[in-house]
Design a protein around this motif. Structure first.
Motif, PDB file in Angstrom:
ATOM      1  N   SER A   1       0.838  -1.193   0.000  1.00  0.00           N
ATOM      2  CA  SER A   1       0.000   0.000   0.000  1.00  0.00           C
ATOM      3  C   SER A   1       0.873   1.243   0.000  1.00  0.00           C
ATOM      4  O   SER A   1       2.062   1.202   0.297  1.00  0.00           O
ATOM      5  CB  SER A   1      -0.890   0.003   1.232  1.00  0.00           C
ATOM      6  OG  SER A   1      -0.098   0.230   2.376  1.00  0.00           O
ATOM      7  N   ARG A   2       0.251   2.373  -0.332  1.00  0.00           N
ATOM      8  CA  ARG A   2       0.978   3.642  -0.260  1.00  0.00           C
ATOM      9  C   ARG A   2       1.505   3.855   1.165  1.00  0.00           C
ATOM     10  O   ARG A   2       2.615   4.301   1.371  1.00  0.00           O
ATOM     11  CB  ARG A   2       0.064   4.807  -0.632  1.00  0.00           C
ATOM     12  CG  ARG A   2      -0.308   4.846  -2.088  1.00  0.00           C
ATOM     13  CD  ARG A   2      -1.204   6.035  -2.365  1.00  0.00           C
ATOM     14  NE  ARG A   2      -1.657   6.040  -3.749  1.00  0.00           N
ATOM     15  CZ  ARG A   2      -2.706   5.379  -4.198  1.00  0.00           C
ATOM     16  NH1 ARG A   2      -3.427   4.661  -3.373  1.00  0.00           N
ATOM     17  NH2 ARG A   2      -3.049   5.425  -5.463  1.00  0.00           N
TER      18      ARG A   2
ATOM     19  N   GLN B   1       4.440   6.496   1.398  1.00  0.00           N
ATOM     20  CA  GLN B   1       4.122   7.576   0.465  1.00  0.00           C
ATOM     21  C   GLN B   1       2.790   8.209   0.824  1.00  0.00           C
ATOM     22  O   GLN B   1       1.845   7.537   1.213  1.00  0.00           O
ATOM     23  CB  GLN B   1       4.025   7.022  -0.966  1.00  0.00           C
ATOM     24  CG  GLN B   1       5.336   6.492  -1.494  1.00  0.00           C
ATOM     25  CD  GLN B   1       5.174   5.871  -2.879  1.00  0.00           C
ATOM     26  OE1 GLN B   1       4.077   5.848  -3.419  1.00  0.00           O
ATOM     27  NE2 GLN B   1       6.258   5.376  -3.422  1.00  0.00           N
ATOM     28  N   GLU B   2       2.731   9.509   0.645  1.00  0.00           N
ATOM     29  CA  GLU B   2       1.457  10.190   0.787  1.00  0.00           C
ATOM     30  C   GLU B   2       0.729  10.166  -0.549  1.00  0.00           C
ATOM     31  O   GLU B   2       1.337  10.117  -1.605  1.00  0.00           O
ATOM     32  CB  GLU B   2       1.684  11.650   1.185  1.00  0.00           C
ATOM     33  CG  GLU B   2       2.309  11.791   2.551  1.00  0.00           C
ATOM     34  CD  GLU B   2       2.687  13.233   2.844  1.00  0.00           C
ATOM     35  OE1 GLU B   2       2.187  14.138   2.164  1.00  0.00           O
ATOM     36  OE2 GLU B   2       3.497  13.437   3.751  1.00  0.00           O
ATOM     37  N   MET B   3      -0.601  10.219  -0.483  1.00  0.00           N
ATOM     38  CA  MET B   3      -1.381  10.390  -1.698  1.00  0.00           C
ATOM     39  C   MET B   3      -1.060  11.775  -2.272  1.00  0.00           C
ATOM     40  O   MET B   3      -0.912  12.752  -1.544  1.00  0.00           O
ATOM     41  CB  MET B   3      -2.867  10.317  -1.357  1.00  0.00           C
ATOM     42  CG  MET B   3      -3.307   8.966  -0.815  1.00  0.00           C
ATOM     43  SD  MET B   3      -4.952   9.027  -0.009  1.00  0.00           S
ATOM     44  CE  MET B   3      -5.999   9.420  -1.413  1.00  0.00           C
TER      45      MET B   3
ATOM     46  N   VAL C   1      -9.007  12.207  -3.727  1.00  0.00           N
ATOM     47  CA  VAL C   1      -9.598  11.263  -4.669  1.00  0.00           C
ATOM     48  C   VAL C   1     -11.034  11.684  -4.931  1.00  0.00           C
ATOM     49  O   VAL C   1     -11.841  11.739  -3.992  1.00  0.00           O
ATOM     50  CB  VAL C   1      -9.586   9.832  -4.092  1.00  0.00           C
ATOM     51  CG1 VAL C   1     -10.401   8.888  -4.963  1.00  0.00           C
ATOM     52  CG2 VAL C   1      -8.163   9.337  -3.926  1.00  0.00           C
TER      53      VAL C   1
ATOM     54  N   LYS D   1     -13.321   8.608 -10.420  1.00  0.00           N
ATOM     55  CA  LYS D   1     -12.814   7.226 -10.392  1.00  0.00           C
ATOM     56  C   LYS D   1     -13.867   6.264 -10.941  1.00  0.00           C
ATOM     57  O   LYS D   1     -13.560   5.367 -11.733  1.00  0.00           O
ATOM     58  CB  LYS D   1     -12.434   6.829  -8.963  1.00  0.00           C
ATOM     59  CG  LYS D   1     -11.247   7.584  -8.392  1.00  0.00           C
ATOM     60  CD  LYS D   1      -9.961   7.238  -9.100  1.00  0.00           C
ATOM     61  CE  LYS D   1      -8.752   7.849  -8.393  1.00  0.00           C
ATOM     62  NZ  LYS D   1      -7.497   7.643  -9.152  1.00  0.00           N
TER      63      LYS D   1
ATOM     64  N   ALA E   1      -7.596   4.120  -2.345  1.00  0.00           N
ATOM     65  CA  ALA E   1      -6.805   4.614  -1.215  1.00  0.00           C
ATOM     66  C   ALA E   1      -6.580   3.454  -0.243  1.00  0.00           C
ATOM     67  O   ALA E   1      -7.221   2.396  -0.347  1.00  0.00           O
ATOM     68  CB  ALA E   1      -7.527   5.764  -0.499  1.00  0.00           C
ATOM     69  N   ASP E   2      -5.646   3.677   0.674  1.00  0.00           N
ATOM     70  CA  ASP E   2      -5.313   2.692   1.709  1.00  0.00           C
ATOM     71  C   ASP E   2      -5.512   3.324   3.068  1.00  0.00           C
ATOM     72  O   ASP E   2      -5.204   4.511   3.246  1.00  0.00           O
ATOM     73  CB  ASP E   2      -3.833   2.305   1.611  1.00  0.00           C
ATOM     74  CG  ASP E   2      -3.417   1.975   0.201  1.00  0.00           C
ATOM     75  OD1 ASP E   2      -3.841   0.929  -0.286  1.00  0.00           O
ATOM     76  OD2 ASP E   2      -2.686   2.790  -0.400  1.00  0.00           O
TER      77      ASP E   2
ATOM     78  N   ARG F   1      -5.700  -1.356  -8.491  1.00  0.00           N
ATOM     79  CA  ARG F   1      -5.505  -0.002  -7.971  1.00  0.00           C
ATOM     80  C   ARG F   1      -5.614   0.999  -9.108  1.00  0.00           C
ATOM     81  O   ARG F   1      -4.995   0.813 -10.149  1.00  0.00           O
ATOM     82  CB  ARG F   1      -4.122   0.076  -7.318  1.00  0.00           C
ATOM     83  CG  ARG F   1      -3.809   1.372  -6.601  1.00  0.00           C
ATOM     84  CD  ARG F   1      -2.429   1.266  -5.962  1.00  0.00           C
ATOM     85  NE  ARG F   1      -2.360   0.138  -5.052  1.00  0.00           N
ATOM     86  CZ  ARG F   1      -2.689   0.214  -3.762  1.00  0.00           C
ATOM     87  NH1 ARG F   1      -3.091   1.353  -3.239  1.00  0.00           N
ATOM     88  NH2 ARG F   1      -2.607  -0.844  -3.001  1.00  0.00           N
TER      89      ARG F   1
ATOM     90  N   ASP G   1      -3.468   5.964  10.205  1.00  0.00           N
ATOM     91  CA  ASP G   1      -3.867   6.830   9.104  1.00  0.00           C
ATOM     92  C   ASP G   1      -5.158   7.551   9.514  1.00  0.00           C
ATOM     93  O   ASP G   1      -5.862   7.125  10.433  1.00  0.00           O
ATOM     94  CB  ASP G   1      -4.116   6.004   7.838  1.00  0.00           C
ATOM     95  CG  ASP G   1      -2.896   5.192   7.406  1.00  0.00           C
ATOM     96  OD1 ASP G   1      -1.768   5.634   7.667  1.00  0.00           O
ATOM     97  OD2 ASP G   1      -3.102   4.119   6.803  1.00  0.00           O
TER      98      ASP G   1
ATOM     99  N   TYR H   1      -9.515  11.842   1.236  1.00  0.00           N
ATOM    100  CA  TYR H   1      -8.060  11.846   1.405  1.00  0.00           C
ATOM    101  C   TYR H   1      -7.732  11.067   2.670  1.00  0.00           C
ATOM    102  O   TYR H   1      -8.484  11.130   3.649  1.00  0.00           O
ATOM    103  CB  TYR H   1      -7.524  13.282   1.528  1.00  0.00           C
ATOM    104  CG  TYR H   1      -6.016  13.359   1.451  1.00  0.00           C
ATOM    105  CD1 TYR H   1      -5.366  13.217   0.231  1.00  0.00           C
ATOM    106  CD2 TYR H   1      -5.250  13.542   2.593  1.00  0.00           C
ATOM    107  CE1 TYR H   1      -3.979  13.262   0.155  1.00  0.00           C
ATOM    108  CE2 TYR H   1      -3.861  13.590   2.523  1.00  0.00           C
ATOM    109  CZ  TYR H   1      -3.235  13.456   1.291  1.00  0.00           C
ATOM    110  OH  TYR H   1      -1.861  13.490   1.220  1.00  0.00           O
TER     111      TYR H   1
END
Lengths: 135, 135
Positions: free
Chosen positions: A10-11, A16-18, A22, A27, A41-42, A134, B66, B93
């Protein structure tokens, strides 16, 4: 393919940040097949997904996880063994772990947000599960 | 009060199913205070909450979790140390764990869906955290 998609870190795991927010409608507009969730997203070991559905899914349960549904467009029936929960746009339901259920879009297409633990088969059975891609 | 609200076992822990779907707009219309999340469902050890916000929150981070935001009405800024993410209705987000952020509703009230681990203080600090009440 399925294994690659599911095992992809996952990110959050990659640290990592998005890049940005979204947009769920964008989407959902980027694909058209049914019962094929896309990961957007995760969150804490869960996949946050969008999906378009039409018709009835299979009866199933998840022994180790609750199952989160939030309807964005359309009207979803979630059949339980003793009753049916009906959700319209802006309505959510969480099926507790171990509870048999059958999601069904019987009055036109339904667009939803789903949240499930990363790697969990959407049918409760790896042999019949959809690949989660994804996007 | 705060401790009681947070330590209350979840529906899932009690082995109970939700009676029916949760209408997010109805839940949001049932209160009017800001920055005071209400729990509307439980999922895998997380609180699913609705909240109304206006103005700036405090800078904070969550070391172990998160932080999930889905805007339902209005426009939310999520300030990060190097940029600002802006979310409109239907946009989400996830702030990764450990990342400092400041949610801010600078152009009118914002209504959101939040998901956080059960019992996690919304400010990242138990001393300043809001009580999460179940509705």
């Amino acid at each position: 393919m399925a294994a690659d998609a599911i095992k992809q870190p996952s990110r959050a795991q990659r640290g990592q940040e998005m890049a940005g927010g979204v947009n769920l409608r964008e989407k959902l507009d980027s694909f058209s097949d049914h019962w094929s969730p896309r990961i957007v997203a995760d969150m804490n070991g869960h996949d946050v997904m969008v999906v378009r559905v039409d018709g009835e899914f299979t009866w199933h349960s998840h022994a180790e996880s609750d199952d989160f549904f939030l309807v964005l467009e359309g009207e979803l029936d979630i059949d339980l063994r003793d009753r049916t929960i009906t959700l319209g746009p802006g309505e959510l339901y969480v099926v507790p772990k171990g509870v048999e259920h059958r999601p069904a879009a019987r009055r036109g297409e339904v667009k939803m947000l789903l949240i499930e633990p990363t790697g969990m088969p959407n049918t409760g059975d790896e042999k019949t599960a959809a690949t989660k891609v994804r996007i």
